[in-house]
Design a protein around this motif. Structure first.
Motif, mmCIF file in Angstrom:
data_model
loop_
_atom_site.group_PDB
_atom_site.id
_atom_site.type_symbol
_atom_site.label_atom_id
_atom_site.label_comp_id
_atom_site.label_asym_id
_atom_site.label_seq_id
_atom_site.Cartn_x
_atom_site.Cartn_y
_atom_site.Cartn_z
ATOM 1 N N VAL A 1 0.982 -0.918 0.485
ATOM 2 C CA VAL A 1 -0.132 0.072 0.022
ATOM 3 C C VAL A 1 0.613 1.390 0.115
ATOM 4 N N VAL A 2 1.366 1.327 0.107
ATOM 5 C CA VAL A 2 3.040 2.561 0.866
ATOM 6 C C VAL A 2 3.476 2.539 -0.457
ATOM 7 N N SER A 3 4.031 1.375 -0.479
ATOM 8 C CA SER A 3 5.108 1.928 -1.800
ATOM 9 C C SER A 3 5.063 2.027 -2.863
ATOM 10 N N THR A 4 3.232 1.487 -2.848
ATOM 11 C CA THR A 4 2.828 2.369 -4.973
ATOM 12 C C THR A 4 2.069 3.207 -4.529
ATOM 13 N N ILE A 5 2.840 4.476 -3.878
ATOM 14 C CA ILE A 5 2.264 5.577 -4.260
ATOM 15 C C ILE A 5 2.756 6.240 -4.935
ATOM 16 N N ILE A 6 4.752 6.148 -4.880
ATOM 17 C CA ILE A 6 5.725 6.510 -5.873
ATOM 18 C C ILE A 6 5.412 6.828 -7.246
ATOM 19 N N SER A 7 4.717 5.104 -8.178
ATOM 20 C CA SER A 7 4.380 5.100 -9.314
ATOM 21 C C SER A 7 3.866 6.242 -9.937
ATOM 22 N N PRO A 8 2.110 5.847 -8.783
ATOM 23 C CA PRO A 8 1.521 7.294 -9.594
ATOM 24 C C PRO A 8 1.241 8.655 -9.542
ATOM 25 N N ASN B 1 -14.326 0.947 -16.054
ATOM 26 C CA ASN B 1 -13.261 1.477 -14.736
ATOM 27 C C ASN B 1 -13.363 0.947 -13.797
ATOM 28 N N GLN B 2 -15.001 1.501 -12.874
ATOM 29 C CA GLN B 2 -15.085 1.218 -12.243
ATOM 30 C C GLN B 2 -15.990 0.190 -11.290
ATOM 31 N N SER B 3 -15.916 -0.597 -12.558
ATOM 32 C CA SER B 3 -16.633 -2.369 -12.294
ATOM 33 C C SER B 3 -15.370 -2.828 -11.810
ATOM 34 N N LEU B 4 -14.113 -2.685 -12.767
ATOM 35 C CA LEU B 4 -13.078 -3.206 -12.275
ATOM 36 C C LEU B 4 -12.091 -2.886 -10.856
ATOM 37 N N LEU B 5 -11.963 -1.486 -10.316
ATOM 38 C CA LEU B 5 -12.412 -0.825 -8.694
ATOM 39 C C LEU B 5 -12.562 -1.307 -8.071
ATOM 40 N N ALA B 6 -13.692 -1.239 -8.226
ATOM 41 C CA ALA B 6 -14.625 -2.668 -7.086
ATOM 42 C C ALA B 6 -14.111 -3.818 -6.937
ATOM 43 N N LEU B 7 -13.862 -4.370 -7.728
ATOM 44 C CA LEU B 7 -13.574 -5.502 -7.826
ATOM 45 C C LEU B 7 -11.658 -5.674 -7.689
ATOM 46 N N GLN B 8 -11.021 -5.028 -8.343
ATOM 47 C CA GLN B 8 -9.962 -4.620 -7.372
ATOM 48 C C GLN B 8 -10.405 -4.737 -5.630
ATOM 49 N N THR C 1 -6.871 5.260 -9.665
ATOM 50 C CA THR C 1 -6.709 4.011 -10.618
ATOM 51 C C THR C 1 -5.605 3.411 -10.595
ATOM 52 N N TRP C 2 -4.357 4.523 -11.334
ATOM 53 C CA TRP C 2 -3.442 3.705 -10.728
ATOM 54 C C TRP C 2 -2.329 3.172 -9.772
ATOM 55 N N TRP C 3 -2.986 3.757 -9.226
ATOM 56 C CA TRP C 3 -2.624 3.324 -7.691
ATOM 57 C C TRP C 3 -3.830 1.518 -7.411
ATOM 58 N N LEU C 4 -4.522 2.535 -7.177
ATOM 59 C CA LEU C 4 -5.082 0.474 -7.091
ATOM 60 C C LEU C 4 -4.606 -0.406 -7.908
#
Length: 791
Positions: free
Chosen positions: A121-128, A263-270, A152-155
């Protein structure tokens, strides 16, 4: 070094290719923005690669990310920024996992799984942050959609780290699991159920709206089942399969997560996938940890049982509250119980020998009443075949949270062989006439024979467990502790206290002389000392009586010699003295009658003088006869003379209850003299001191003898008693002939002693001590080079 770098190039190239392909696949699902996808497998691939291969694989991530983005949207600058963000994200995540979650063993414990999730959760803040910002600055992204694109990028990155990285890490580690047919069938059933349920939920088999979303958790049950029954690898694989079907179904507008936009569907699924993944992986890690703990416990129990069986030990555990007794197979065989037979403390007591049963009941009651601590006991049991065995038990009590006894665990061992050997040993030692006592290294009596109970007055049960110092008079106990430690440091078979009088102490407090022989015994339990104690009271009494008889014979001999000398002296002197008396009486008569003249008186006086000279000549002749021969002089050691003196007066001192001590300084040299005469002088002084202390209480009678040197090297011998001393003003009169402070004394002892010492070139003096008693000092000159002068 070059070969190592070269050998890594194919792996880096392959990793770059995989990253590029996965990135292109992920961007195919991008709908909100061309560079932001809610499904981004490269993030998990990059994190797993750095954890498994190490940080040296970062170029593959950087190059792969650059190629994916430069061929998608943006320009070279934005592609470099995005590649930098992706690489830093993966390196930061790998460092966090390696530093705080155990690296490749991250999925072995639930705590580490949660740390892994937090690192993702913390490290993936860097890329977006890098990617979305660079695209917005370059005009390739609308600032108004910055938040939606960033989320979207972070999730997508976070879910990929949670889903893809565990799958790769776990499959990169060789599995130790050996599958059997039953487990293979079970896995097949699980995969089939997972596929069927996934299709039912996400494959369009059922018409389900978003409002019925809890139906998705039906698939989670299969994942949980996998986590309970199999390893983390199978769990991660099942989650991946479920996620793949769920993504396919959601993209086709099937399942509970289908929304207005893709995009909303995939975010909820993720979101749902992340929750299921963390839960299932933590549960699987917990089950794995539990399995390892059980396996470690089984191995520990196996090793314990192996060691216990090798040592002929039976292990047991008593649950006091439920009165359940658990025992190993060895213990059951030892006590004669069947392997599956339920046990309680009452059944154990029934096996205990009737003669020991009441005692063991009391021990059990003591444990229940007094709680904690350790307990040891030896008792007999009666086996089903009627045989009797000796058992040694050792146990410890465990208390509950209220401080009450909850469990007792311990071991039991068959000591029948040892007990039989001890009985034989006891019979042999009981037959010995001497008292035999065995002592451990702490000075505690562990064994005693029947003679020891007779000699010391204790029963056998009273002797066992006592300290050996109990059998020693109090005045010797402190010294004995040091002597015992010295013997243990250099153990050898020898007599105790050589050259010293030893005493024992009975139960009633009385003391008696003993002889002690010591023998070290080395056993597996440590060093023991076997002491053989002989009561020599009768021997000492016989020796004392013999010494007293010898002294009496010597005294009678001296009296006889003196009688003969006196008779001889009287016989020889009788005639001249008679003549003197006759002439004197004749002179008296003549003077009384007035008939004597000067000439006659002169003649009588001349006769008297002549008779007196003749008497003197007789006495001188007898003296010459007594002193016939040259004086016998030799180089003598004062210490030897004093030791001989102590030997002579030993019996008399005991009879008079006088404590005699002697001290000879190490620098005390020899003297030239007649040893017999010097001994006679010291003996006379000692006897005088003994007689002077007759009226003193027995516990205060002491004679201290000391020999040393003065500043000139001359020898000084002092005798100091605790008697009343001699009257003041009589210091020099003591050495005059026929002067005595004793009513029965002859008055010749000190006079003769002084003359002997004077003949040796020394002096003899006496004085009263300030704190009471008298002190006599003999001063003898040191030896001269010319022995004749000394003589």
């Amino acid at each position: 070094m070059q070969s190592r770098a070269f050998s890594g190039l194919p792996i880096i190239g392959l990793l770059t290719l995989v990253y590029f392909i996965a990135g292109k696949f992920g961007l195919m699902l991008a709908s909100l923005h061309a560079s932001a996808s809610p499904v981004w497998p490269p993030a998990g691939i990059a994190l797993a690669a750095l954890i498994v291969l190490g940080y040296r694989a970062w170029p593959a991530i950087f190059v792969g990310a650059f190629l994916v983005n430069v061929t998608t949207a943006g320009n070279v600058a934005t592609s470099l920024a995005v590649a930098s963000g992706n690489t830093l994200e993966a390196m930061c995540g790998a460092w966090l996992v390696n530093r705080f979650a155990g690296g490749t063993t991250v999925f072995n414990r639930p705590q580490r799984v949660f740390k892994f999730a937090l690192a993702a959760v913390v490290s993936t803040i860097i890329s977006p942050a890098f990617g979305v910002t660079s695209l917005a600055l370059a005009g390739f992204a609308d600032w108004a959609n910055y938040g939606a694109i960033w989320l979207t990028w972070w999730l997508g990155d976070t879910t990929s780290d949670l889903l893809i990285a565990p799958l790769i890490i776990l499959w990169s580690i060789a599995s130790k699991r050996r599958w059997n047919r039953r487990e293979a069938v079970e896995v097949g059933i699980l995969l089939l159920l997972l596929f069927v349920l996934s299709e039912a939920v996400f494959g369009g088999w059922l018409t389900i709206s978003a409002r019925n979303y809890p139906i998705a958790f039906i698939c989670g049950a299969i994942v949980i089942w996998t986590a309970f029954r199999f390893t983390q690898r199978e769990t991660a694989t099942g989650i991946f399969i479920l996620s793949a079907i769920a993504i396919w179904g959601t993209l086709h507008s099937f399942g509970p997560f289908a929304a207005e936009t893709e995009n909303q569907s995939l975010l909820a699924l993720q979101y749902w996938t992340a929750v299921v993944t963390i839960t299932a992986m933590a549960l699987s890690a917990g089950m794995a940890e539990h399995g390892r703990a059980e396996e470690a416990l089984r191995q520990s129990e196996a090793r314990t049982n192996l060691a216990a069986n090798a040592a002929n030990l039976g292990l047991w555990l008593w649950n006091i509250r439920d009165d359940e007794l658990w025992a190993t197979e060895k213990w059951r065989r030892l006590f004669g119980f069947a392997e599956s037979e339920p046990l309680d403390i009452g059944q154990w007591l029934q096996v205990v020998h009737p003669a020991d049963r009441e005692r063991m009941k009391q021990r059990v009651q003591h444990v229940l009443e007094h709680g904690g601590g350790e307990h040891e006991s030896e008792y007999r049991i009666t086996r089903p075949d009627g045989s009797t065995r000796w058992i040694a038990g050792y146990g410890g009590v465990e208390l509950d949270e209220c401080g009450k006894p909850a469990f007792v665990r311990g071991v039991s061992r068959d000591i029948t062989g040892r007990k039989l050997a001890e009985e034989k040993f006891q019979l042999v030692l009981d037959a010995a006439p001497n008292a035999m006592i065995m002592v451990d290294s702490a000075g505690v009596i562990t064994f005693a024979n029947a003679s020891a109970t007779t000699v010391f007055g204790y029963s056998l049960s009273e002797l066992i467990g006592r300290h050996i110092e109990t059998l020693i008079p109090e005045r010797f106990r402190d010294r004995h502790v040091g002597d015992r430690k010295g013997f243990l440091s250099e153990p050898s078979s020898r007599a105790m206290g050589a050259g010293r009088d030893l005493f024992g102490r009975r139960k009633d407090g009385s003391e008696f002389p003993v002889e002690v022989g010591l023998n070290p015994i080395h056993t597996t339990e440590g060093l023991f000392v076997l002491a053989s104690v002989i009561d020599i009271t009768a021997r000492k009494q016989a020796e004392l009586e013999n010494q007293l008889r010898n002294m009496e014979l010597a005294r009678v001999g001296r009296v006889a010699v003196m009688g003969e000398l006196a008779a001889s002296l009287a016989h020889e002197v009788n005639n001249p003295i008679g003549a003197i008396v006759a002439n004197a009486r004749a002179a008296q008569r003549s003077i009384a009658a007035g008939k004597i003249g000067t000439e006659e008186l002169t003649e009588l006086l001349t006769d008297i003088v002549a008779d007196g000279r003749r008497a003197g000549e007789v006495i001188q002749g007898i003296r010459n006869m007594v002193r016939k021969g040259k004086p016998r002089r030799a180089l003598i050691q004062i210490g030897d003379i004093i030791r001989e003196l102590l030997r002579i007066v030993h019996a008399d001192a005991i009879g008079r209850e006088i404590e005699v001590t002697a001290e000879v300084d190490s620098d005390t040299g020899p003297v030239w003299g007649d040893p017999v005469q010097i001994l006679q002088v010291l003996l006379n002084l000692a006897i005088n001191s003994f007689e002077a202390m007759t009226a003193v209480p027995s516990d205060a009678r002491r004679l201290a003898i000391h020999a040393g040197c003065d500043g000139n090297g001359d020898i000084l011998i002092s005798m100091r008693d605790s008697g009343p001393g001699f009257p003041s003003g009589m210091r020099e009169q003591l050495f005059e002939a026929f002067f005595s402070t004793k009513a029965e004394g002859t008055g010749m002892g000190l006079a003769i002693s002084r003359s002997i010492i004077k003949a040796h070139g020394g002096t003899l003096s006496g004085e009263n001590c300030d704190d009471g008693g008298a002190c006599f000092t003999v001063h003898l000159p040191r030896p001269k080079e010319d022995n004749s002068q000394a003589a």
